[in-house]
Design a protein around this motif. Structure first.
Motif, PDB file in Angstrom:
ATOM      1  N   GLY A 204      39.940  13.797  40.584  1.00 22.46           N
ATOM      2  CA  GLY A 204      39.749  14.532  39.423  1.00 22.46           C
ATOM      3  C   GLY A 204      39.362  16.212  39.652  1.00 22.46           C
ATOM      4  N   ILE A 205      39.327  16.444  40.719  1.00 21.62           N
ATOM      5  CA  ILE A 205      38.889  17.760  41.508  1.00 21.62           C
ATOM      6  C   ILE A 205      39.993  18.578  42.113  1.00 21.62           C
ATOM      7  N   THR A 206      40.477  19.816  41.673  1.00 21.65           N
ATOM      8  CA  THR A 206      41.646  20.572  42.364  1.00 21.65           C
ATOM      9  C   THR A 206      40.902  21.697  42.862  1.00 21.65           C
ATOM     10  N   ILE A 207      40.868  21.743  44.152  1.00 19.49           N
ATOM     11  CA  ILE A 207      39.934  23.159  44.787  1.00 19.49           C
ATOM     12  C   ILE A 207      40.497  23.625  45.859  1.00 19.49           C
ATOM     13  N   GLY A 208      40.504  24.977  46.212  1.00 17.27           N
ATOM     14  CA  GLY A 208      40.888  25.598  47.083  1.00 17.27           C
ATOM     15  C   GLY A 208      40.282  27.324  47.369  1.00 17.27           C
ATOM     16  N   ASP A 209      40.888  27.731  48.316  1.00 17.99           N
ATOM     17  CA  ASP A 209      40.667  29.281  48.664  1.00 17.99           C
ATOM     18  C   ASP A 209      41.498  30.106  47.845  1.00 17.99           C
ATOM     19  N   ILE A 210      40.922  31.309  47.378  1.00 22.25           N
ATOM     20  CA  ILE A 210      42.019  32.053  46.494  1.00 22.25           C
ATOM     21  C   ILE A 210      42.754  32.979  47.501  1.00 22.25           C
ATOM     22  N   GLY A 211      42.547  33.252  48.904  1.00 22.74           N
ATOM     23  CA  GLY A 211      43.260  34.036  49.499  1.00 22.74           C
ATOM     24  C   GLY A 211      42.480  35.276  49.975  1.00 22.74           C
ATOM     25  N   PRO A 212      42.958  36.162  51.008  1.00 23.14           N
ATOM     26  CA  PRO A 212      42.231  37.411  51.824  1.00 23.14           C
ATOM     27  C   PRO A 212      41.819  38.499  50.432  1.00 23.14           C
ATOM     28  N   LYS A 213      40.926  39.131  50.448  1.00 28.26           N
ATOM     29  CA  LYS A 213      40.389  40.180  49.746  1.00 28.26           C
ATOM     30  C   LYS A 213      40.492  41.340  50.421  1.00 28.26           C
ATOM     31  N   MET A 214      39.923  42.365  49.619  1.00 30.01           N
ATOM     32  CA  MET A 214      39.867  43.836  50.173  1.00 30.01           C
ATOM     33  C   MET A 214      38.494  43.945  51.391  1.00 30.01           C
ATOM     34  N   ALA A 215      37.556  42.926  51.210  1.00 29.20           N
ATOM     35  CA  ALA A 215      36.649  42.770  52.168  1.00 29.20           C
ATOM     36  C   ALA A 215      36.122  41.470  51.847  1.00 29.20           C
ATOM     37  N   TYR A 216      34.765  41.098  52.477  1.00 27.22           N
ATOM     38  CA  TYR A 216      34.147  39.891  52.320  1.00 27.22           C
ATOM     39  C   TYR A 216      34.950  38.509  52.538  1.00 27.22           C
ATOM     40  N   ASN A 217      35.825  38.769  53.677  1.00 23.19           N
ATOM     41  CA  ASN A 217      36.749  37.584  53.990  1.00 23.19           C
ATOM     42  C   ASN A 217      36.189  36.476  54.609  1.00 23.19           C
TER      43      ASN A 217
END
Ligand SMILES: CCCCCCCCCC/C=C\C/C=C/C(=O)SCCNC(=O)CCNC(=O)[C@H](O)C(C)(C)COP(=O)(O)OP(=O)(O)OC[C@H]1O[C@@H](n2cnc3c(N)ncnc32)[C@H](O)[C@@H]1OP(=O)(O)O
Ligand SMILES: Cc1cc2nc3c(=O)[nH]c(=O)nc-3n(C[C@H](O)[C@H](O)[C@H](O)COP(=O)(O)OP(=O)(O)OC[C@H]3O[C@@H](n4cnc5c(N)ncnc54)[C@H](O)[C@@H]3O)c2cc1C
Length: 642
Positions: A204-217
């Motif tokens: 019932g849960i779909t979950i994952g990473d949103i990908g690389p960002k400007m920083a805070y990676n």
């Protein structure tokens, strides 16, 4: 000075002891410079250190002391985040403030022992600012006494929460609570996301990473969807709000009490921003006193670039801001802790003042921190642009603060609501009802500033001038707003039409608070030498800031052109006075080389040799001929030669 910065001699000493212990523990050091690692390697490296810290933390710090934890975190894990960043920053604070005693007994010890990892999942793909229009629902099923969490469409996916993607197995999830078809608005729920043994997402849960960002990676900011996912009724955080088994809703003592985890971060992040600003300035100022380029007097050798007035003007006002933010931040944390205690015992009367103050400070401090760090980068010339300086990473992390915990414009508008209400009190002759932070709005000011007219007046005339411009802009923006409504404009439309002016008022009010906090601190200092050094910095601060907002004081003649010249001269005078202390004013923050992670900002100043060493360690230099050359460039050149 370190005692002033960190709050007491004991704190400064503890920081030193902690840094010294970490220096002796190679297993807690970065195994190679972070900029040479891939995102996956950085996350792995951070998790490795995190687990060692969990084992050994008690040998290094007092784990119950947030300041020691924060320092340990900055030294070992660094600014780029870690797989449990949100666990400490929001998950535990949300449980502490919003879970009932019974719920806390069940979840908090497990969270504190790190048996579970949690985050704070509020923002969605379609909405972050406007919490009333979040789309995730939690519908109460009376028959089973469960809430059913659901993501009705793609825009309702949770999106952005730190460490949600891969690391956390629990989250405080904010969802619209619906009972018997009635929507009670956004509420926080404790939700298990992953199996505790396998770490697999639960059905019932779909979950994952949103990908690389400007920083805070290193942070795995994530997405999360629910497909009719059931949780017990008792997972609604019930310290302030309750839902009984039969669906009866008991409302909280304040409509926004469930927003406390956000206020927590807004209060604590100010000193975090000050630290990032001071770190970047420490790197740039040290480097500027090593770097020699050009001559001021052609008959003399090349000078350190820190001797140039333009370089000083670029860096020193930000040094003053870093101190000002640290002092204002410390005051705000004290106020926050006081209000939190009051809230826990049912007194919610101070929440509005705290919300207004933290909204304004969060916005002004993050914006000016970003400005200062970017100037520090440019002050390092070409080497500032290299990741060897580490300033670009500090910048990327710091400016995240302009967006998270409420986009800056939006938060300034929250403060503006408070200021407009205060202006209404002044206009209706009820100034005595103004809170202490806005009492100046009800005080009649002199017709002109006396800044250069009263010798030895300390900073009083400056504070009065800041008060004058802030009051004038607040009343002006409020008049504009009330005037539009009197002309028949709808409240919301009138508000939007005045919002640029309203935000100007919010910024001026906040900058006044920062100046006052700096003055309060300097007035408290007993040690003459420290007081003298900080008084110079405060002189630079008040003059620089006033010059920056001078148009507001010039337009009604409160400041004259000749006073403006005086203020400008004062800025130049104090740039010169601060020059001999500049490096020490930043070294006083006592950042270790491990913490700074900068080749350019090394304490020993041995920049060039280490830059060369750094370049040689680039993965690209492992081989003299890259496969990109053998595969593509070489054949291309050969073909061209035929
Ligand atoms: C040891 C700690 C170290 C910390 C170091 C820091 C390092 C941090 C690293 C972590 C990195 C990132 C973490 C990021 C996390 C997140 O971003 S979590 C998500 C944050 N999201 C937001 O901030 C959303 C912003 N939006 C809002 O807050 C609200 O929507 C908004 C306030 C804009 C409006 O809310 P509504 O419910 O729609 O309000 P409305 O009905 O219009 O009513 C306004 C009314 O309510 C009063 N109000 C609003 N908030 C509060 C509050 N918190 N307390 C008291 N009162 C509040 C407001 O003043 C208005 O009052 P009025 O009387 O009507 O004027
Ligand atoms: C590094 C980072 C970490 C984060 N971590 C978390 C987390 O752990 N948990 C979590 O839940 N969320 C997290 N967030 C999300 C963050 O809280 C939101 O992105 C933030 O609150 C801004 O909301 P938004 O993205 O909807 O911006 P928007 O509201 O879409 O902003 C876009 C523009 O619209 C303007 N705007 C919007 N509304 C108004 C208005 N009413 N009046 C005037 N202008 C307006 C804004 O000023 C801005 O210019 C994180 C974000 C970042 C960048």
């Amino acid at each position: 000075m370190a005692a002033q910065i960190w709050g007491s001699e004991k704190r400064a000493r503890r920081r030193r002891e902690i840094s010294a212990k970490i220096a002796q523990m190679p297993e807690l050091h970065d195994s190679k410079p972070l900029p040479f690692m891939t995102r996956e390697e950085k996350i792995m490296e951070s998790a490795r250190k995190l687990t060692i810290l969990t084992e050994k933390m008690g040998q290094i710090i007092d784990p119950t002391d947030p300041a020691e934890l924060y320092h340990l975190n900055n030294e070992v894990l660094g600014l780029e985040g870690n797989p449990m960043a949100l666990h400490g920053v929001m998950f535990i604070p949300a449980l502490s403030a919003q879970a009932s005693d019974e719920q806390q007994a069940k979840w908090l010890p497990r969270a504190l022992r790190r048996e579970i990892i949690g985050t704070y999942a509020q923002t969605e793909l379609g909405h972050g600012t406007n919490l009333q229009n979040l789309e995730t629902t939690a519908t109460y099923d009376l028959a089973t006494q469960e809430f059913v969490l659901h993501t009705p469409q793609i825009t309702a996916l949770k999106w952005w929460p730190g460490n949600l993607g891969k690391s956390s197995n629990y989250a405080v999830v904010v969802a619209h609570m619906i009972i018997k078809a009635k929507n009670y608005g956004p509420h926080p729920f404790m939700v298990q996301l992953r199996d505790e043994k396998t770490h697999e997402p639960l059905p019932g849960i779909t979950i994952g990473d949103i990908g690389p960002k400007m920083a805070y990676n290193i942070v795995d900011n994530g997405f999360l969807g629910f497909n009719k996912y059931r949780i017990p009724r008792t997972n609604l955080l019930m310290r302030h709000t309750k839902v009984e088994a039969d669906g009866t809703y008991i409302k909280p003592p304040h409509a926004k009490i469930n927003y406390s985890a956000m206020v927590h971060v807004r209060a604590y992040m100010l000193t975090g921003q000050a630290i990032m600003l001071a770190s970047a300035l420490n790197i740039a100022t040290r480097y500027s006193s090593v770097r020699r380029q050009g001559q001021i007097d052609k008959s003399q050798p090349e000078v350190k670039v820190l001797e140039y007035q333009t370089q000083q003007h670029r860096l020193f006002p930000s040094i003053a801001r870093a101190y000002a933010f640290q002092f204002a931040g410390a005051e705000t944390v004290k106020l926050y802790e006081h209000v939190l205690k009051e809230m826990k015992s049912g007194n919610v009367s101070l929440m509005a003042d705290l919300h207004a103050l933290t909204s304004g400070l969060k916005s002004v401090v993050t914006y000016q921190t970003g400005e200062g760090i970017e100037q520090a980068r440019m002050a390092c010339g070409g080497h500032g642009y290299s990741m060897a300086s580490y300033i670009s990473e500090i910048y990327g992390v710091a400016i995240g603060g302009c967006t998270y915990e409420g986009e800056n414009m939006v938060m300034l508008l929250q403060l503006a609501r408070y200021l407009v209400k205060s202006a209404a009190l002044v206009k209706s002759g009820q100034s005595s009802k103004l809170g202490p932070l806005v009492a100046y709005l009800g005080v009649k000011s002199e017709p002109t500033s006396l800044i250069d007219r009263i010798p030895n007046s300390g900073f009083t005339e400056y504070v009065k001038t800041f008060q004058h411009v802030s009051k004038r802009q607040t009343l002006k923006a409020a008049d504009m707003f009330f005037g539009l409504m009197e002309k028949g404009e709808k409240r919301e439309i009138a508000w939007n039409k005045c919002s640029v002016e309203l935000n100007r008022a919010s910024r001026l009010h906040t900058r006044l608070f920062i100046v006052e906090a700096f003055v309060r601190r300097v007035n408290e200092i007993a040690d003459i030498r420290i007081k003298e050094a900080l008084t110079d910095l405060l002189h630079l601060h008040v003059n620089y800031e006033l010059l920056d907002i001078a148009s507001y004081a010039l337009e009604d003649g409160f400041l004259s052109a000749s006073q403006l010249d005086y203020i400008r001269d004062q800025v130049y005078l104090y740039l010169g006075k601060i020059r001999p202390n500049a490096v020490s004013l930043l070294d006083s923050w006592e950042f270790s080389d491990i913490e700074l992670r900068s080749v350019l900002g090394r304490r020993d100043g041995n920049v060039y040799e280490n830059l060369f060493k750094w370049a040689k360690s680039s993965p690209l230099n492992k081989t003299d001929v890259l496969s990109s050359v053998t595969q593509y460039l070489k054949p291309m050149m050969e073909k061209a030669r035929l």
